[in-house]
Design an enzyme around this catalytic site. Sequence first.
Site, short mmCIF file in Angstrom:
data_model
loop_
_atom_site.label_atom_id
_atom_site.label_comp_id
_atom_site.label_asym_id
_atom_site.label_seq_id
_atom_site.Cartn_x
_atom_site.Cartn_y
_atom_site.Cartn_z
N GLN A 85 43.86 32.72 68.50
CA GLN A 85 44.17 33.25 67.16
C GLN A 85 43.24 34.39 66.74
OE1 GLN A 85 42.69 32.24 63.52
NE2 GLN A 85 44.44 31.03 62.87
N SER A 105 45.76 32.48 59.13
CA SER A 105 44.48 32.79 59.75
C SER A 105 43.49 31.64 59.56
CB SER A 105 43.94 34.11 59.17
OG SER A 105 42.80 34.53 59.87
#
Length: 294
Positions: A244, A88
Amino acid sequence: MKAYIFPGQGAQFSGMGLDLFEKSIEAQDLFRQANDILDFSITDIMFEGSAEDLKQTKVTQPAVFLHSVILSKVLGADFKPDMVAGHSLGEFSALVANKTLSFEDGLRLVSQRAQAMQKACELEPSTMAAVLGLEDELVEAVCSETEGIVVAANYNCPGQLVISGAYQAVKKACENLKERGARRAMILPVGGAFHSPLMEPARKDLAAAIENTKFSNPICPVYQNVSTFAVTDPEEIKKNLVFQLTAPVKWTQSVQNMIKDGASEFVEVGPGKVLQGLVKKIERSMQTSSAGVE
């Protein structure tokens, strides 16, 4: 081949980075630069703040990024990645480490990302939950059957998946997952539904910032959360980085692809040892370690 991996939000701890600051003049320069770029003293919070102080998204994300990136820079000639990946937020650290992004641009993007995510979190009550002991496909099926927005968000390792979405939908999905045999399905203490469609407003904000940032050719491939394969093209890296925010973190698949492409050792750069643990659960025989400065 050596794979360097970079942790995300949740790895922070009080006092983080102080040892780097005390040992290295280069680290001191970078930390001071970070205070100027962010326009507040993040070093005070990192070195002396409480766990509560560090928990604010606008602090957490730059703090974890700074710890990872400054550590990789202080390693000097010892830092020779054959491939990189980040979980992440950690993907931004990985992109500075492999020279796709400059330190300054990476920090600015992380700060903008944190603020955009914080803003998106305030629009609707939302959360994430950890689910243990079920096949990914079953978790995905239960999410799709549950009313409201709830999706698989982090594929951390086999049998460990994080779901994300509107608070009531996540709560209901947890109940359904326990009924279907989950060992655990518990709400996490996070500020919102990261890596879900609820992050769409943040994705739009970040897309504009990324478009205006210089991305260079990297010194080694990055295995991105969205695509899971080796990427070296700056334009493709940009695109994956934007998606993302609303797409799942496919960590299991990324690690599997790194191993398939020849990774024989994984070195975690930054606070904590969470990613080493996940790598071991994905491939027990893999050699793992933490990067450190003598």
